[in-house]
Scaffold this motif. Structure first.
Motif, mmCIF file in Angstrom:
data_model
loop_
_atom_site.group_PDB
_atom_site.id
_atom_site.type_symbol
_atom_site.label_atom_id
_atom_site.label_comp_id
_atom_site.label_asym_id
_atom_site.label_seq_id
_atom_site.Cartn_x
_atom_site.Cartn_y
_atom_site.Cartn_z
ATOM 1 N N VAL A 17 0.839 -1.202 0.000
ATOM 2 C CA VAL A 17 0.000 0.000 0.000
ATOM 3 C C VAL A 17 0.870 1.247 0.000
ATOM 4 C CG1 VAL A 17 -1.771 1.275 1.283
ATOM 5 C CG2 VAL A 17 -1.836 -1.233 1.206
ATOM 6 N N ASP A 18 0.480 2.232 -0.790
ATOM 7 C CA ASP A 18 1.157 3.522 -0.834
ATOM 8 C C ASP A 18 1.133 4.136 0.565
ATOM 9 O OD1 ASP A 18 2.029 6.121 -1.318
ATOM 10 O OD2 ASP A 18 0.918 6.310 -3.186
ATOM 11 N N ALA A 19 2.306 4.455 1.116
ATOM 12 C CA ALA A 19 2.387 4.945 2.500
ATOM 13 C C ALA A 19 1.627 6.250 2.704
ATOM 14 C CB ALA A 19 3.853 5.123 2.907
ATOM 15 N N ARG A 20 1.466 7.056 1.645
ATOM 16 C CA ARG A 20 0.734 8.314 1.827
ATOM 17 C C ARG A 20 -0.762 8.077 1.992
ATOM 18 N NH1 ARG A 20 -1.407 10.467 -3.273
ATOM 19 N NH2 ARG A 20 -0.771 9.108 -4.979
ATOM 20 N N MET A 21 -1.212 6.827 1.769
ATOM 21 C CA MET A 21 -2.616 6.490 1.933
ATOM 22 C C MET A 21 -2.895 5.813 3.273
ATOM 23 S SD MET A 21 -3.620 7.745 -0.831
ATOM 24 C CE MET A 21 -5.341 7.285 -0.743
ATOM 25 N N VAL A 22 -1.869 5.662 4.119
ATOM 26 C CA VAL A 22 -2.037 4.987 5.407
ATOM 27 C C VAL A 22 -2.020 6.027 6.529
ATOM 28 C CG1 VAL A 22 -1.159 3.210 6.955
ATOM 29 C CG2 VAL A 22 -0.826 2.977 4.477
ATOM 30 N N PRO A 23 -3.122 6.216 7.238
ATOM 31 C CA PRO A 23 -3.172 7.214 8.328
ATOM 32 C C PRO A 23 -2.157 6.914 9.422
ATOM 33 C CG PRO A 23 -5.380 6.439 7.757
ATOM 34 C CD PRO A 23 -4.414 5.540 7.046
ATOM 35 N N LEU A 24 -1.688 7.959 10.079
ATOM 36 C CA LEU A 24 -0.741 7.802 11.173
ATOM 37 C C LEU A 24 -1.293 6.908 12.275
ATOM 38 C CD1 LEU A 24 0.879 11.333 11.724
ATOM 39 C CD2 LEU A 24 2.056 9.196 11.186
ATOM 40 N N ALA A 25 -2.607 6.918 12.453
ATOM 41 C CA ALA A 25 -3.234 6.111 13.505
ATOM 42 C C ALA A 25 -3.028 4.616 13.298
ATOM 43 C CB ALA A 25 -4.732 6.425 13.570
ATOM 44 N N ASP A 26 -2.684 4.201 12.066
ATOM 45 C CA ASP A 26 -2.469 2.783 11.787
ATOM 46 C C ASP A 26 -1.077 2.311 12.159
ATOM 47 O OD1 ASP A 26 -5.034 2.347 10.897
ATOM 48 O OD2 ASP A 26 -4.554 2.717 8.788
ATOM 49 N N GLY A 27 -0.261 3.207 12.725
ATOM 50 C CA GLY A 27 1.067 2.820 13.184
ATOM 51 C C GLY A 27 2.135 2.916 12.117
ATOM 52 N N GLY A 28 3.353 2.541 12.501
ATOM 53 C CA GLY A 28 4.489 2.632 11.593
ATOM 54 C C GLY A 28 4.746 1.330 10.856
ATOM 55 N N PHE A 29 5.807 1.352 10.056
ATOM 56 C CA PHE A 29 6.175 0.165 9.287
ATOM 57 C C PHE A 29 7.663 0.234 9.021
ATOM 58 C CE2 PHE A 29 6.885 -2.289 5.418
ATOM 59 C CZ PHE A 29 6.155 -3.447 5.663
ATOM 60 N N ASP A 30 8.391 -0.803 9.489
ATOM 61 C CA ASP A 30 9.831 -0.853 9.242
ATOM 62 C C ASP A 30 10.208 -2.244 8.735
ATOM 63 O OD1 ASP A 30 9.725 -2.463 11.480
ATOM 64 O OD2 ASP A 30 10.683 -1.006 12.824
ATOM 65 N N LEU A 31 11.505 -2.520 8.662
ATOM 66 C CA LEU A 31 11.974 -3.797 8.116
ATOM 67 C C LEU A 31 11.517 -4.968 8.983
ATOM 68 C CD1 LEU A 31 13.585 -5.248 5.934
ATOM 69 C CD2 LEU A 31 15.669 -4.816 7.260
ATOM 70 N N ASP A 32 11.492 -4.784 10.295
ATOM 71 C CA ASP A 32 10.996 -5.840 11.176
ATOM 72 C C ASP A 32 9.533 -6.142 10.892
ATOM 73 O OD1 ASP A 32 13.397 -6.236 12.441
ATOM 74 O OD2 ASP A 32 12.957 -4.935 14.134
ATOM 75 N N ASP A 33 8.744 -5.089 10.645
ATOM 76 C CA ASP A 33 7.333 -5.292 10.312
ATOM 77 C C ASP A 33 7.186 -6.045 8.997
ATOM 78 O OD1 ASP A 33 6.149 -3.898 12.556
ATOM 79 O OD2 ASP A 33 6.848 -2.041 11.626
ATOM 80 N N TYR A 34 8.033 -5.729 8.043
ATOM 81 C CA TYR A 34 8.010 -6.413 6.739
ATOM 82 C C TYR A 34 8.194 -7.917 6.940
ATOM 83 C CZ TYR A 34 8.943 -6.726 1.650
ATOM 84 O OH TYR A 34 8.889 -6.996 0.308
ATOM 85 N N ILE A 35 9.192 -8.268 7.752
ATOM 86 C CA ILE A 35 9.466 -9.687 8.026
ATOM 87 C C ILE A 35 8.280 -10.321 8.731
ATOM 88 C CG2 ILE A 35 10.983 -11.267 9.294
ATOM 89 C CD1 ILE A 35 13.251 -9.189 8.817
ATOM 90 N N ASP A 36 7.679 -9.594 9.679
ATOM 91 C CA ASP A 36 6.479 -10.096 10.363
ATOM 92 C C ASP A 36 5.355 -10.363 9.379
ATOM 93 O OD1 ASP A 36 7.651 -9.982 12.875
ATOM 94 O OD2 ASP A 36 6.878 -7.979 13.322
ATOM 95 N N TYR A 37 5.170 -9.452 8.413
ATOM 96 C CA TYR A 37 4.120 -9.618 7.411
ATOM 97 C C TYR A 37 4.332 -10.900 6.615
ATOM 98 C CZ TYR A 37 1.886 -4.945 7.760
ATOM 99 O OH TYR A 37 1.189 -3.840 8.177
ATOM 100 N N VAL A 38 5.575 -11.147 6.194
ATOM 101 C CA VAL A 38 5.865 -12.347 5.392
ATOM 102 C C VAL A 38 5.548 -13.606 6.190
ATOM 103 C CG1 VAL A 38 7.694 -13.678 4.254
ATOM 104 C CG2 VAL A 38 7.603 -11.186 3.965
ATOM 105 N N ILE A 39 5.962 -13.642 7.449
ATOM 106 C CA ILE A 39 5.696 -14.808 8.294
ATOM 107 C C ILE A 39 4.188 -14.992 8.476
ATOM 108 C CG2 ILE A 39 5.969 -15.766 10.612
ATOM 109 C CD1 ILE A 39 8.703 -14.368 10.729
ATOM 110 N N SER A 40 3.479 -13.888 8.713
ATOM 111 C CA SER A 40 2.035 -13.950 8.913
ATOM 112 C C SER A 40 1.328 -14.461 7.664
ATOM 113 C CB SER A 40 1.499 -12.567 9.293
ATOM 114 O OG SER A 40 0.098 -12.590 9.465
ATOM 115 N N MET A 41 1.779 -14.033 6.484
ATOM 116 C CA MET A 41 1.157 -14.504 5.243
ATOM 117 C C MET A 41 1.400 -15.990 5.025
ATOM 118 S SD MET A 41 1.592 -11.349 2.523
ATOM 119 C CE MET A 41 3.153 -10.684 3.081
ATOM 120 N N LEU A 42 2.598 -16.470 5.341
ATOM 121 C CA LEU A 42 2.877 -17.902 5.213
ATOM 122 C C LEU A 42 1.985 -18.703 6.161
ATOM 123 C CD1 LEU A 42 6.763 -17.822 4.856
ATOM 124 C CD2 LEU A 42 5.135 -18.580 3.120
ATOM 125 N N HIS A 43 1.732 -18.171 7.346
ATOM 126 C CA HIS A 43 0.812 -18.844 8.271
ATOM 127 C C HIS A 43 -0.610 -18.835 7.709
ATOM 128 C CE1 HIS A 43 3.365 -18.598 12.210
ATOM 129 N NE2 HIS A 43 4.027 -19.122 11.194
#
Length: 471
Positions: A188-214
């Motif tokens: 998702v384009d970061a300018r379309m994500v409200p600040l209230a939805d939190g941040g996103f970094d490399l650790d989050d990216y890795i979490d997303y990949v693991i979550s999708m595999l699950h």
């Protein structure tokens, strides 16, 4: 069995000098470090308000774009006698070029509504099966009248989160659909994500990949295209370290910056020369009002696009000159090809600043992964823990973004994967774009990946991978 380079020591294509050849596959596509130097190097003036100035400039051109669009329609109207003259065609072409070069390009459509499985043409329905603030997982579901006899392995394609939309991999998806149950990450384009939805970094990216595999419930084959190679390898390594039963059956890394010390390209040396503080001061800014992500720190897509364009400016100018000539001469096929390519190429998205900076520093400056220093949530990322996942790496001979050897370096890190579960393939005659798209990808690379996946598809038992005993 595959016709790949299985013996890493015996048949390694060592291309030390990166070549540059003609064609779109040599244009920088969706990779980090492509940002060109901004005017006023050393001054913070352009880094803070540049997004706001960009928005103001874009808004100021709106009346001119509307006038140009009206002029283009006027001079292309068959009822207008001037439309049939050389001067009228030149005017219509000039108006179209102005409108296209000043337009903001939105996310393209997938435009995939069917595929051929065996001899049967089947419809394809795209649906979202998993979602988080910064990503949606899409499934290209095929509706069969008769189930295919050939196995259809489940494939998760992790698209680059590095400037372009996931639709850049439209050709990649189309190539795999006849033989696979395909899923893809749509960032998702970061300018379309409200600040209230939190941040996103490399650790989050890795979490997303693991979550999708699950979420896919096992027996999945994962493919990382370019930039995601590092977080995908990290995710699989962490899953193996935790004895996770949902590890993928195979992992294919394509043109990824696993070790950018191997045959470094201009993109790689740029980050080392400037250092992380230069990027923090010069290319990070806040999303302006009225976007949903107002005040979020981002690496703007238009800055990334500036880097893409300036690296091959002469080629882009020549392409637009040719478009003008094609429009005047009535060469509709060539003009359509130009529009299709640049409608995709010029559509860019903003990246979360935290993700961008952490990736540049971890991958391109400190080389944490190959040096054994990378961590995820404070825990070490150790590729030697990977034992149950087959590994295929793919590179392009003329790749000027991820140099030859950077992806193959994965094999040196994954020391505990059995030799019969590892392979490397170097595609001759292609650049970065050609690793995952184009005619050679369809005819030479994609069949090898499908063959590799099919070879290692029968090792899963049930919906989960059998966990190995500790120690």
């Amino acid at each position: 069995m595959l016709t790949l380079v299985d013996d890493m020591t015996k048949k390694r294509h060592d291309i030390a000098v990166q070549k540059v050849g003609p064609g779109p596959d040599h244009m920088p596509i969706g990779e980090f470090g492509g940002a060109a130097a901004l005017p006023g190097d050393g001054s913070p003036f352009l880094s803070a308000p540049m997004y706001w100035l960009y928005e103001m400039g874009h808004a100021a051109l709106t009346p001119s774009r509307a006038f140009a669009d009206a002029g283009r329609i006027f001079f292309k109207n068959p009822a207008n006698p001037f439309a049939h003259t050389t001067a009228g065609k030149a005017a219509a072409a000039a108006f179209e070029l102005f409108e296209r070069t000043t337009r903001r390009y939105s996310q393209p459509d997938w435009m995939i509504d069917s595929t051929t499985v065996g001899a049967e043409r089947v419809p394809v329905h795209i649906s979202c099966v998993w979602e988080r603030p910064f990503c949606r997982l899409l499934r290209f579901e095929r509706t069969f009248e008769h189930l295919p006899k050939r196995p259809q392995p489940k494939m998760l394609i992790v698209a680059p989160m590095s400037g372009h939309y996931a639709t850049l991999l439209r050709g990649t998806v189309e190539a795999f659909l006849p033989n696979h149950d395909v899923y893809i990450t749509e960032w998702v384009d970061a300018r379309m994500v409200p600040l209230a939805d939190g941040g996103f970094d490399l650790d989050d990216y890795i979490d997303y990949v693991i979550s999708m595999l699950h979420a896919l419930n096992g027996e999945t084959h994962i493919i990382a295209v370019c930039q995601p190679s590092v977080p995908v390898l990290a995710a699989v390594a962490r899953m193996e370290a935790e004895n996770d039963p949902y590890v993928p059956l195979s992992m294919t890394l394509m043109g990824g910056p696993i070790d950018t010390r191997e045959h470094p390209t201009v993109v790689n040396t740029l980050a080392e020369e400037r250092g992380i503080e230069w990027f923090r001061r010069h290319v990070i800014t806040k999303v302006p009002f009225p976007h949903p992500g107002f005040m979020r720190d981002v690496y703007p897509g238009f800055v990334q696009l500036n880097g893409f364009m300036t690296m091959n400016l002469d080629r882009h100018l020549e392409a637009h000159r040719n478009l003008f000539k094609h429009l005047v001469s009535g060469d509709g096929d060539s003009a359509t090809k130009h529009r299709e390519f640049y409608d995709e190429y010029l559509a860019v998205m903003d990246l979360s600043a935290a993700f961008y900076l952490q990736t540049v520093e971890t991958v391109f400056i400190r080389h944490d992964l190959p040096l054994g220093k990378m961590t995820h949530r404070g825990k070490p990322v150790d590729p030697s823990k990977i034992r149950r996942v087959a590994l295929l790496t793919v590179e392009g001979e003329h790749d000027d973004i991820s140099g030859v050897g950077q992806t193959e370096a994965t094999h040196k890190l994954c020391t505990n994967i059995p030799a019969d579960m590892k392979a490397h393939y170097l595609q001759l005659g292609v650049g970065h774009y050609g690793v995952f798209n184009g005619s050679r990808f369809r005819s030479e690379i994609a069949p090898r990946i499908s063959d590799f996946i099919l070879t290692h598809n029968g090792r899963g038992k049930g919906s989960k991978r059998k966990a190995l005993p500790e120690g």
